[in-house]
Every structure is written in structure tokens, then in C-alpha cells.
Design an enzyme around this catalytic site. Structure first.
Site, PDB file in Angstrom:
ATOM      1  N   HIS A   1       0.815  -1.131  -0.089  1.00 52.37           N
ATOM      2  CA  HIS A   1      -0.223  -0.115   0.037  1.00 52.37           C
ATOM      3  C   HIS A   1       0.702   1.298  -0.107  1.00 52.37           C
ATOM      4  O   HIS A   1       2.115   1.308   0.674  1.00 52.37           O
ATOM      5  CB  HIS A   1      -0.993  -0.053   1.206  1.00 52.37           C
ATOM      6  CG  HIS A   1      -2.078   1.038   1.191  1.00 52.37           C
ATOM      7  ND1 HIS A   1      -1.961   2.473   1.349  1.00 52.37           N
ATOM      8  CD2 HIS A   1      -3.434   0.940   0.882  1.00 52.37           C
ATOM      9  CE1 HIS A   1      -3.087   3.072   1.239  1.00 52.37           C
ATOM     10  NE2 HIS A   1      -4.064   2.234   0.964  1.00 52.37           N
TER      11      HIS A   1
ATOM     12  N   GLU B   1      -3.802   1.804  -7.274  1.00 53.45           N
ATOM     13  CA  GLU B   1      -4.301   3.051  -6.511  1.00 53.45           C
ATOM     14  C   GLU B   1      -3.384   4.334  -6.774  1.00 53.45           C
ATOM     15  O   GLU B   1      -2.248   4.311  -5.936  1.00 53.45           O
ATOM     16  CB  GLU B   1      -4.114   2.730  -5.116  1.00 53.45           C
ATOM     17  CG  GLU B   1      -4.903   1.532  -4.647  1.00 53.45           C
ATOM     18  CD  GLU B   1      -5.425   1.610  -3.012  1.00 53.45           C
ATOM     19  OE1 GLU B   1      -6.714   1.784  -2.774  1.00 53.45           O
ATOM     20  OE2 GLU B   1      -4.503   1.658  -2.308  1.00 53.45           O
TER      21      GLU B   1
HETATM   22  C1  PEP Z   1      -6.683   3.574   0.240  1.00 54.79           C
HETATM   23  O1  PEP Z   1      -6.097   4.143   1.006  1.00 54.79           O
HETATM   24  O2  PEP Z   1      -6.623   2.300  -0.036  1.00 54.79           O
HETATM   25  C2  PEP Z   1      -8.022   4.179  -0.147  1.00 54.79           C
HETATM   26  C3  PEP Z   1      -8.538   3.688  -1.253  1.00 54.79           C
HETATM   27  O3  PEP Z   1      -8.318   5.432   0.300  1.00 54.79           O
HETATM   28  P1  PEP Z   1      -9.712   6.218   0.067  1.00 54.79           P
HETATM   29  O4  PEP Z   1     -10.613   5.319  -0.602  1.00 54.79           O
HETATM   30  O5  PEP Z   1      -9.730   6.894   1.323  1.00 54.79           O
HETATM   31  O6  PEP Z   1      -9.007   6.990  -0.933  1.00 54.79           O
END
Ligand code: PEP
Length: 262
Positions: A101, A171
Site C-alpha cells: 500500500h 491506487e
Molecule cells: C486506500 O488508501 O487504499 C484508499 C483507497 O483510500 P480512500 O478510499 O480513502 O481514498
């Protein structure tokens, strides 16, 4: 996607929340009640490791299961103060683990460490959710090379049969958390899912690459979740903030259950 055909994988990453076990149990029970009714969704809740054991006792069936947010690369017991192995996590009921992450990379985890963690979790029989994502987008395609490198270093050495237990979460860092510039658009995600699939084909071969689900994460909420699933070329979502309140997360689960992926 092998073993997960047609099911959207919706992961809730609770990060360092909530502050008490009582609240964790209450939220989990409420999500589990909803998730248990949804045939087309595989729900995975990733609470802080300290709550895994008590939540693990509440898991019934396969529709709503648990994941960990991190693991260590060494699976033998030993002198690793503060660390938790994949065997230990799996022993208290975590079937999935998030690896790499961006919030962990930000505190020093590099691609090599991510790769080592990934192998040890796969050997422990867990499903891994490998997070990749660029800090920013540039006009020269540097961000694509960055993502490719994250994938190649993490996946290059894994025995191919383990691909069946690999999930990729795209992400983009600029789209995550309360300081996000904006969520990505479904078009951004679609383009990236094609690119990720292409890199996966080069690393693990086309057949295995086709079995690996790709998720999107970054400011997903009940208003935008459907569009990502419908047009993002993805097989699920990784949800941060919007997974903390059962009512909000349950809306995402319900909508995902109704949505056909592209
Ligand atoms: C994350 O940190 O994995 C994430 C998707 O956060 P958010 O949905 O709060 O942007």
C-alpha cells in the site's frame, strides 16, 4: 478470473480505524449481514491486525471474509520485534493481505521488500492484493514506467501457479485519502487496467495474466463506484474512507452486486 468468476471483489481497507474493538465488531457485523445476501460480490474487510482474531470468530461462510493490511517477509518464528507473519495472520482468519500500500511505501517499503512480503504471504496460502500507483501523472509516460516497475519487481520471481492468488489494486496516490486531488476517472482507470494487463502478460504470461483481477482504489464512494465497475475495465474496488461506516460501504456493496463489469 480464476476462482472468482463474475464476482466483483470489494475490499474495505479500514487503515488505523476504528478506535475500539466493540466498534470494529459492530461495523463488521453490519457489513457481514449485507454482504451475506449478495451473490455477485466477494467482500473482504481489512481491519487493523489487532482486531483480526475477534472478527475472525464472527466470519461465517465465504461472502464476507477478512484480510490483513500488511505482513512480514519472514514466515519462520524468530527475533523480529513488532512483526507479524503471514502464517500468524492466516491462523487468526485472514484470507487476504494487502501488500505494498502506498502508505506503507511512504514509510520506507521499497519494491524489493514488497516482493519478499508477497512471496511469503503466497507461500502461507493467502490471497495477496498488490497495490501499485503513481504519485503523479506526467506527459512523457514516466508514470507508466513507474507502475510497470512496481509490477515487474514484485511479480517476476513468483512461481506461476501462485498467480491464481494474486490481485492487483491500482491506487494512484494523487487520488487516495482526504487530501486527494480528485478521484481518477473511469477512463483513467480503463486505460491503466489495459496497461497493467499488458505488463502482467509480459511478466507471467498471457494465460496467467488473464486470471488476475484488477481493482481500483482512490476516493471510491457510493456515487462513483458503479461507474468504475461499469467502465473501468476492472473486477473490483479497494475502498478506504468509505468502508469505515457500514451504511456507506453497504451501499457500495449493493450497487456492485447489481453492476455488470465491462
Ligand atoms: C486506500 O488508501 O487504499 C484508499 C483507497 O483510500 P480512500 O478510499 O480513502 O481514498
Amino acid at each position: 478470473m480464476a476462482g472468482k468468476k463474475d464476482k466483483k471483489i470489494i475490499v474495505g481497507n479500514w487503515k488505523m480505524n476504528p478506535n475500539s474493538q466493540v466498534e470494529a465488531l459492530r461495523t463488521f457485523e453490519s457489513i457481514k449481514k449485507k454482504a451475506g445476501k449478495l451473490r455477485n460480490v466477494q467482500t473482504v474487510i481489512c481491519p487493523p491486525a489487532i482486531y483480526l482474531s475477534s472478527l475472525g470468530k464472527k466470519v461465517t461462510g465465504h461472502r464476507c471474509v477478512l484480510g490483513a493490511q500488511n505482513t512480514f517477509w519472514e514466515n519462520k518464528t524468530g527475533s523480529f520485534t513488532g512483526e507479524t507473519s503471514a502464517d500468524m495472520l492466516s491462523g487468526v482468519g485472514a484470507e487476504y493481505v494487502i501488500v505494498g500500500h502506498s502508505e506503507r511505501r511512504a514509510i520506507g517499503e521499497d519494491n524489493k521488500v514488497v516482493g519478499k512480503k508477497l512471496i511469503s504471504a503466497l507461500k502461507a496460502g493467502m490471497n495477496i492484493i498488490l497495490c501499485v500507483g503513481e504519485q503523479e501523472r506526467d506527459n512523457d509516460g514516466e508514470y507508466l514506467r513507474f507502475i510497470a516497475k512496481e509490477l515487474v519487481i514484485a511479480l517476476n520471481d513468483i512461481p506461476r501457479r501462485y498467480c491464481l492468488n494474486v490481485i492487483i489494486a491500482y491506487e494512484p496516490i494523487w487520488a487516495i485519502g482526504k487530501d486527494a486531488e480528485r478521484p481518477a476517472t473511469p477512463e483513467d482507470v480503463h486505460e491503466m487496467s489495459i496497461f497493467i494487463r499488458k505488463v502482467l502478460s509480459e511478466v507471467v504470461g498471457k494465460d496467467f495474466a488473464m486470471t488476475i483481477p484488477i481493482l481500483y482504489g482512490g476516493s471510491v464512494n457510493p456515487k462513483n463506484s458503479q461507474a468504475f465497475l461499469e467502465s473501468g475495465g476492472i473486477q473490483g474496488l479497494l475502498v478506504g474512507r468509505a468502508s469505515l461506516k457500514a451504511e456507506t460501504f453497504n451501499k457500495i456493496l449493493e450497487q456492485s452486486n447489481e453492476t455488470s463489469v465491462s
